[in-house]
Design a protein around this motif. Structure first.
Motif, PDB file in Angstrom:
ATOM      1  N   ILE A 169       0.718  -1.217  -0.125  1.00  0.00           N
ATOM      2  CA  ILE A 169      -0.010  -0.135  -0.129  1.00  0.00           C
ATOM      3  C   ILE A 169       0.937   1.299  -0.111  1.00  0.00           C
ATOM      4  O   ILE A 169       0.755   2.353  -0.868  1.00  0.00           O
ATOM      5  CB  ILE A 169      -1.008   0.015   1.338  1.00  0.00           C
ATOM      6  N   THR A 178       0.751   3.991  -3.047  1.00  0.00           N
ATOM      7  CA  THR A 178       0.197   5.043  -2.929  1.00  0.00           C
ATOM      8  C   THR A 178       0.950   6.158  -2.458  1.00  0.00           C
ATOM      9  O   THR A 178       0.608   7.551  -2.506  1.00  0.00           O
ATOM     10  CB  THR A 178      -1.033   5.133  -1.795  1.00  0.00           C
ATOM     11  N   ALA A 193       1.774   7.137   0.299  1.00  0.00           N
ATOM     12  CA  ALA A 193       1.026   8.020   1.427  1.00  0.00           C
ATOM     13  C   ALA A 193       1.425   7.178   2.830  1.00  0.00           C
ATOM     14  O   ALA A 193       1.868   6.177   2.986  1.00  0.00           O
ATOM     15  CB  ALA A 193      -0.557   7.710   1.177  1.00  0.00           C
ATOM     16  N   ASP A 194       1.709   8.131   3.900  1.00  0.00           N
ATOM     17  CA  ASP A 194       1.575   7.432   4.953  1.00  0.00           C
ATOM     18  C   ASP A 194       0.684   7.041   5.513  1.00  0.00           C
ATOM     19  O   ASP A 194      -0.590   7.380   5.496  1.00  0.00           O
ATOM     20  CB  ASP A 194       2.071   8.856   6.050  1.00  0.00           C
ATOM     21  N   LEU A 195       0.759   5.663   6.199  1.00  0.00           N
ATOM     22  CA  LEU A 195      -0.286   4.782   6.834  1.00  0.00           C
ATOM     23  C   LEU A 195      -0.846   5.551   8.126  1.00  0.00           C
ATOM     24  O   LEU A 195       0.066   5.962   8.876  1.00  0.00           O
ATOM     25  CB  LEU A 195       0.035   3.344   6.919  1.00  0.00           C
ATOM     26  N   PRO A 196      -2.167   5.678   8.284  1.00  0.00           N
ATOM     27  CA  PRO A 196      -2.658   6.107   9.573  1.00  0.00           C
ATOM     28  C   PRO A 196      -2.257   5.248  10.676  1.00  0.00           C
ATOM     29  O   PRO A 196      -1.889   4.110  10.534  1.00  0.00           O
ATOM     30  CB  PRO A 196      -4.038   6.171   9.347  1.00  0.00           C
ATOM     31  N   PHE A 205      -3.190   1.362  11.417  1.00  0.00           N
ATOM     32  CA  PHE A 205      -3.749   0.914  10.420  1.00  0.00           C
ATOM     33  C   PHE A 205      -3.724  -0.516  10.242  1.00  0.00           C
ATOM     34  O   PHE A 205      -2.611  -1.274  10.766  1.00  0.00           O
ATOM     35  CB  PHE A 205      -2.795   1.553   9.192  1.00  0.00           C
ATOM     36  N   GLN A 206      -4.729  -0.991   9.962  1.00  0.00           N
ATOM     37  CA  GLN A 206      -4.912  -2.580   9.857  1.00  0.00           C
ATOM     38  C   GLN A 206      -4.859  -3.455  11.063  1.00  0.00           C
ATOM     39  O   GLN A 206      -4.691  -4.494  11.104  1.00  0.00           O
ATOM     40  CB  GLN A 206      -3.921  -3.160   8.585  1.00  0.00           C
ATOM     41  N   PHE A 253      -8.425  -1.035  14.738  1.00  0.00           N
ATOM     42  CA  PHE A 253      -8.860  -0.076  13.467  1.00  0.00           C
ATOM     43  C   PHE A 253     -10.096  -0.639  12.523  1.00  0.00           C
ATOM     44  O   PHE A 253     -10.957   0.204  12.281  1.00  0.00           O
ATOM     45  CB  PHE A 253      -7.495  -0.101  12.326  1.00  0.00           C
ATOM     46  N   LEU A 254      -9.914  -2.010  12.412  1.00  0.00           N
ATOM     47  CA  LEU A 254     -11.234  -2.381  11.812  1.00  0.00           C
ATOM     48  C   LEU A 254     -12.390  -2.452  12.517  1.00  0.00           C
ATOM     49  O   LEU A 254     -13.490  -2.256  11.899  1.00  0.00           O
ATOM     50  CB  LEU A 254     -10.808  -4.168  11.642  1.00  0.00           C
ATOM     51  N   HIS A 262     -13.726   0.971  12.415  1.00  0.00           N
ATOM     52  CA  HIS A 262     -14.104   1.293  10.837  1.00  0.00           C
ATOM     53  C   HIS A 262     -15.330   0.535  10.404  1.00  0.00           C
ATOM     54  O   HIS A 262     -15.924   0.321   9.308  1.00  0.00           O
ATOM     55  CB  HIS A 262     -13.097   1.044   9.809  1.00  0.00           C
TER      56      HIS A 262
END
Lengths: 351, 332
Positions: free
Chosen positions: B276, B280, B282-285, B288-289, B293-294, B297
């Motif tokens: 990822i 992308t 991008a920095d992962l939040p 993350f994962q 986190f799940l 969300h």
């Protein structure tokens, strides 16, 4: 001439010569007749093309499947189908343009068509996310498939994606679940489903619209559990080993048919589908109509039974101890001694 | 894939589970009567030599009273206690990975687990040779893990409930799903459907098994198809996600449970974080994962600590399987 692959070069060069001859007859006008030479070159092009395309390596096929001029889903929708009416959105979050879908006619049959769609240029590729769908694409696909099921319309899916999109948003909205639910739900849809890999069949992203009564693949398409580059990076520790990985993974149409992982190969015109879209589309249409006819002749219950049996059968395994021969290969040193033991163990395990 | 253990020894492969387990490979734990004992005859026939060296190395390398450092809170944990605690740190509740057999042992009633297809093994159908051949990989994993493949399936009793139970083991080729994992799970699901039993699948996996090419991808469709019929019979399916759980397994059976539970801190997702990040840029939040986190969300039902798992599973099955016969009352 921009979009040429390495192995296409000899053909392109000959083509260039031919064009020169045709364009500037005056530069060669010494009173000599060049008609004959033109004919010779034309024959040579045909011959070279035949030679190159009958001996493609798996990696070359992958490159063909990714050819920037290769026909995409919308190209086939314009040619093999008629009256395409696009329907948008997953009704939940967004419209994912990496998967297109809607009503269309195949011959005089009303069908619902779905397909992953790449962009032809940078601008369109951004719009379509290079053909890699987010969860919304798979959820839109399921919405349309349920619509088809409700109104008894057969489903045709066209697959051409490097894979589902690996992004933060995709994870946050659970792309894994979107694919998984499609796999489960497609098992039980009453209407006929035909999936065709028209270009890249990239792993779960492809399978997410790929559970079907018939799985077809175009001659120069590939279908793989992981991209050759990804596999090379993991197993060979270098992405440049992609051609080796493409070979090892057995991802070409021919290999997959041989392994009984697809039902049929849709032949492409010489030089690949991008060389003659009309011919490629006509062949695809012919194959789809044939299978659709066969599937419609079956009662829905029988179709579902066969669909289940088809995917149920995929897989190879042993239900006993390795034979002495296999052991010799894996555990060379202890092979001789253990042969007797493992032979004795087979009846015990079979019980 | 090798999570370097805190006390690596030169001989033991650096999988966390192998280090923490006191049981040397090839020796059946007599305290596990609930499980079908591993087929020792075959096993010895197959890995005779390695077993001998295995017992030697145990004497030489494992010091008296092995301690394990918790990677999260850095407490030194006495191995015996860690095992007794289901491989959960009692200071910070960090969940170490746990083998499939130990996990089954922690869930089912004694002597109730009937293992299915215990002899099923993978074959190198594609003749896959990369940096290492699939055959060699299989041979070394059979030897290393004392497992036949990455999942153990069977029917057992969890509290008062008979249920189909499939438990994956990350130590076997990264819990990857090939034909054997798919076939064993499908047989488990089919048998459970036939016998009207709920199913619990506890997964941990790096994804599909590349060495089996498209056959491994097709296991995704195959398992989901079997679950479709199980669901149509209105039988409960509880999916438990444990660390780590990714890719092909997440994009198939692990994500279609009626209930989806996860162990605390487990990393769960479709694409790996590195992929990822590379794609992308991008920095992962933060977080993350992770299971948390799940949950935030809305992707899973609950986070359940390992030590509460059995009680919670029994509770859910109680709730879902006691028939209230609403429809009969309505039509009467």
């Amino acid at each position: 001439m921009k979009h040429q692959l390495d192995f296409e070069k000899p053909i392109i060069e000959l083509q260039g010569k031919l064009d020169d001859l045709r364009k500037h007859p005056e530069t060669h006008s010494m009173g000599v007749n060049f008609e004959e030479e033109i004919k010779l070159i034309e024959a040579k092009i045909e011959e070279t093309r035949r030679q190159i395309f009958s001996n493609l390596t798996p990696w070359q096929r992958v490159q063909l499947a990714r050819h920037p001029k290769r026909p995409y889903t919308l190209d086939y929708l314009r040619t093999a189908f008629t009256d395409f009416e696009e329907l948008h959105g997953d009704r939940l979050f967004a419209e994912d343009r990496a998967i297109v879908g809607g009503f269309a006619k195949l011959g005089d049959q009303r069908v619902v068509v779905l397909g992953t769609q790449k962009g032809r240029d940078t601008k369109e590729n951004i719009l379509r996310n290079f053909g890699s769908a987010h969860p919304e694409g798979y959820r839109k696909a399921l919405r349309l498939m349920r619509l088809a099921d409700k109104f008894g319309l057969p489903i045709i899916t066209l697959i051409d994606t490097a894979g589902a999109y690996p992004g933060i948003g995709a994870e946050e909205r659970h792309i894994a679940e979107a694919i998984a639910v499609n796999l489960r739900e497609m098992t039980l849809l009453d209407v006929p489903i035909i999936a065709t890999v028209i270009g890249e069949g990239g792993s779960g992203g492809a399978l997410g619209i790929g559970v079907a009564d018939r799985v077809l693949i175009m001659e120069n398409a590939y279908y793989s559990v992981i991209s050759p580059e990804g596999c090379a990076a993991i197993l060979w520790k270098e992405r440049s080993a992609a051609s080796k990985a493409a070979q090892a993974l057995k991802i070409t149409a021919k290999d997959l048919l041989h392994l009984k992982l697809v039902d049929e190969i849709v032949t492409e015109p010489l030089g690949g589908a991008h060389n003659d879209l009309t011919a490629a589309a006509a062949t695809l249409k012919q194959h789809l109509l044939k299978h659709l006819g066969e599937l419609q002749a079956l009662p829905a219950a029988e179709r579902l039974k066969q669909r289940y049996a088809k995917f149920r059968a995929h897989g190879h395994f042993l239900e006993r101890a390795p034979t002495p021969g296999e052991q010799a290969e894996t555990a060379r040193k202890s092979a001789r001694k253990s042969a007797a033991k493992s032979a004795a163990a087979i009846p015990a395990t079979a019980a | 894939m090798n999570l370097a253990g805190p006390m690596p020894t030169p001989y033991i492969p650096a999988m966390a589970t192998t280090i923490f387990t006191k049981k040397p490979p090839g020796v059946t734990d007599p305290t596990e009567p609930a499980l079908n004992s591993p087929p020792t005859e075959l096993q010895t026939a197959f890995v005779k030599k390695p077993k001998l060296t295995g017992s030697k190395k145990k004497k030489r390398d494992i010091p008296e009273g092995l301690w394990t450092k918790c990677p999260k809170c850095e407490t030194m944990l006495f191995d015996k206690e860690l095992d007794a605690n289901l491989k959960v740190c009692d200071k910070c509740a960090h969940h170490f990975s746990i083998g499939a057999r130990e996990r089954i042992h922690s869930l089912v009633e004694t002597c109730s687990f009937e293992e299915m297809d215990a002899q099923m093994i993978s074959v190198d159908v594609l003749g896959f040779t990369g940096a290492a051949s699939y055959k060699d990989k299989l041979a070394s994993n059979w030897k290393k893990t004392n497992l036949k493949d990455a999942v153990i399936t069977g029917i057992g009793k969890i509290g008062p409930h008979r249920a189909g139970l499939g438990v994956m083991d990350f130590s076997f080729l990264g819990g990857s799903m090939g034909s054997v994992v798919g076939e064993k799970l499908v047989r488990l699901i089919e048998r459970s459907t036939e016998k009207n039993l709920p199913i619990i699948i506890i997964s941990t996996s790096g994804g599909a098994r590349m060495y089996e090419g498209m056959f491994s991808l097709m296991q995704m469709a195959k398992t989901c198809a079997a679950l479709a019929y199980h669901a149509r019979a209105r039988l409960p399916y509880i999916s438990v996600l444990t660390n780590p759980d990714y890719a092909g397994v997440m994009a198939s059976y692990a994500s279609v449970g009626d209930l989806i539970l996860a162990e605390p801190g487990a990393f769960i997702g479709f694409a790996g974080p590195r992929v990822i990040k590379d794609t992308t840029q991008a920095d992962l939040p933060p977080g993350f994962q992770t299971a948390e986190f799940l949950l935030d969300h809305g992707l899973i039902d609950a986070i359940v600590p390992r030590k509460e798992m059995k009680a919670r599973l029994i509770g859910y099955l109680d709730f879902l399987t006691v028939r209230q016969n609403n429809s009969a009352a309505a039509t009467a």
